[in-house]
Design an enzyme around this catalytic site. Sequence first.
Site, PDB file in Angstrom:
ATOM      1  N   TYR A 176      40.122  -3.770 -72.986  1.00 31.97           N
ATOM      2  CA  TYR A 176      39.736  -5.164 -72.950  1.00 31.97           C
ATOM      3  C   TYR A 176      40.884  -6.116 -72.943  1.00 31.97           C
ATOM      4  CZ  TYR A 176      34.740  -4.303 -73.746  1.00 31.97           C
ATOM      5  OH  TYR A 176      33.336  -4.003 -73.690  1.00 31.97           O
TER       6      TYR A 176
ATOM      7  N   LYS B 188      38.642  10.489 -75.367  1.00 33.90           N
ATOM      8  CA  LYS B 188      38.995  10.847 -74.226  1.00 33.90           C
ATOM      9  C   LYS B 188      40.176  11.562 -74.257  1.00 33.90           C
ATOM     10  CE  LYS B 188      37.287  12.243 -69.817  1.00 33.90           C
ATOM     11  NZ  LYS B 188      36.015  13.297 -69.791  1.00 33.90           N
TER      12      LYS B 188
ATOM     13  N   ASP C  55      31.896  11.719 -72.989  1.00 33.57           N
ATOM     14  CA  ASP C  55      30.959  12.166 -72.276  1.00 33.57           C
ATOM     15  C   ASP C  55      30.171  13.196 -72.998  1.00 33.57           C
ATOM     16  OD1 ASP C  55      33.255  13.894 -72.304  1.00 33.57           O
ATOM     17  OD2 ASP C  55      33.200  14.409 -70.326  1.00 33.57           O
TER      18      ASP C  55
ATOM     19  N   ASP D   7      31.420   0.022 -76.704  1.00 31.47           N
ATOM     20  CA  ASP D   7      30.283  -0.854 -76.289  1.00 31.47           C
ATOM     21  C   ASP D   7      29.243   0.135 -75.474  1.00 31.47           C
ATOM     22  OD1 ASP D   7      29.328  -3.475 -75.016  1.00 31.47           O
ATOM     23  OD2 ASP D   7      30.527  -2.641 -73.271  1.00 31.47           O
TER      24      ASP D   7
ATOM     25  N   ASP E  61      24.957   0.573 -76.526  1.00 32.96           N
ATOM     26  CA  ASP E  61      23.652   0.304 -75.719  1.00 32.96           C
ATOM     27  C   ASP E  61      22.721   1.640 -75.588  1.00 32.96           C
ATOM     28  OD1 ASP E  61      24.637  -2.396 -75.331  1.00 32.96           O
ATOM     29  OD2 ASP E  61      23.966  -2.294 -73.216  1.00 32.96           O
TER      30      ASP E  61
HETATM   31  C1  IPM Z   1      28.907  -6.569 -76.294  1.00 32.36           C
HETATM   32  C2  IPM Z   1      29.262  -7.196 -75.038  1.00 32.36           C
HETATM   33  C3  IPM Z   1      30.624  -7.941 -74.873  1.00 32.36           C
HETATM   34  C4  IPM Z   1      31.421  -6.564 -74.952  1.00 32.36           C
HETATM   35  C5  IPM Z   1      30.862  -8.413 -73.691  1.00 32.36           C
HETATM   36  C6  IPM Z   1      29.820  -9.728 -73.305  1.00 32.36           C
HETATM   37  C7  IPM Z   1      32.406  -8.990 -73.559  1.00 32.36           C
HETATM   38  O1  IPM Z   1      28.764  -6.406 -74.162  1.00 32.36           O
HETATM   39  O2  IPM Z   1      29.314  -7.502 -77.620  1.00 32.36           O
HETATM   40  O3  IPM Z   1      28.657  -5.453 -76.601  1.00 32.36           O
HETATM   41  O4  IPM Z   1      31.794  -6.228 -73.982  1.00 32.36           O
HETATM   42  O5  IPM Z   1      32.006  -6.344 -76.073  1.00 32.36           O
HETATM   43 MN    MN Z   2      27.873  -4.443 -74.901  1.00 31.60          MN
END
Ligand code: IPM
Ligand code: MN
Length: 354
Positions: free
Chosen positions: A136, A188, A220, A244, A248
């Site tokens: 990042y 990884k 993975d 990240d 999700d």
């Molecule tokens: C999160 C988001 C951010 C990240 C983006 C918007 C920069 O996806 O906070 O999970 O990747 O950290």
């Molecule tokens: Mn995110």
Amino acid sequence: MKIAVLPGDGIGPEVTAEAVKVLEALDLPGLTLFDGDVGGVAYHRHGHPLPQETITIAKSCDAVLFGAVGDPTCDNLDRHLRPEQAILGLRKELDLFANLRPAKVFRGMEHLSPLKPELAAQIDMVIVRELTGDVYFGDKGVRTAKDGSREGWDMMNYSETEVRRIAQVAFRTSRARGDKLRVTSVDKANVLETSQVWRDTVNDAAGPHPDITLSHMYVDNAAMQIVTHPGDFGVILTGNLFGDILSDLASAAVGSIGLLPSASMGERETEFGRFGMYEPIHGSAPDIAGQGKANPMATILSAAMMLRHSFGMDAEAARIEGAVEKALADGFLGGDLGGSHGTEAIGAAGRERL
Ligand code: IPM
Ligand code: MN
Ligand code: NAD
């Protein structure tokens, strides 16, 4: 108790408004809220997604409540002007290197998960995601490849210092949970030098914690195991990019991204506790923005994390979490969970159950 409220774009203002109403309903003595612009909204108003004034407001407060940023009309701007730079810039500027993302299925809420109920019932993990390093924040650019085509490049790097401090947060988090004392470090290392340094450093950092079971897993495999064996995970320690993606995934295993809160912490202490920034893990959801459909629970639960981590108000935090849990149990489900309740109705249901 000064809180900077940065609603941002899309559903950000909709979900933040409900979290603020919950905080106000608690009648906390000395609570003062300050507003600031971030994201596409800030770009349109001030020409920059993270105006200096917003940074100043955030720094002068004891905690930040952040909605979400992201605006499709900004997707072709120079990268430094895009809304996402607001959240990345705040994390870096405030040195918020530790991102805690708890993923838990409340008892009786297994049916919200796409997993089999017996697996869903086992989900109770915290992803400890490093937040100010990795690919990042490495150098990046676009150059000409050998064949003359355009080539994008992003440098992935982690220093031992960066890894050590996030590993310490993971071990502390495991101890604070007081459960089976398990930390799974996800990397990884079979391919990346960054990950080998990560793994070696995590092993070193584990030295003072012989009672905590540390294991290592490739990312993975981790993505698979979170779905097939969620009960194996307590604390997941990982880098910025993997964290990240896995968070999700974990939110989907719980039932919806609209349920997962987060806390981003550094080392700065205020007179009340540790400074932090609190936000749902989801984005600005342009597909449902402005329709009153967004689930505000992730943001409301982020406000609970704020009270616990930045203000030492464990009882009030638990009240909010209990209220959200009851609202879910009473069927206040948004479209993300197969229900038809809107943002304000879900927020009101939470407040009534405080
Ligand atoms: C999160 C988001 C951010 C990240 C983006 C918007 C920069 O996806 O906070 O999970 O990747 O950290
Ligand atoms: Mn995110
Ligand atoms: P997203 O999280 O915004 O949305 C993904 C999907 O989940 C969409 O279908 C959306 O409608 C749904 N969703 C998200 N939050 C919800 C909620 N509270 N209630 C109900 N449904 C919800 O991710 P995306 O679509 O990949 O990104 C949209 C924008 O948000 C992009 O500009 C992205 O960069 C940004 N983003 C910002 C943050 C942040 O500010 N922390 C996080 C992730 C993405």
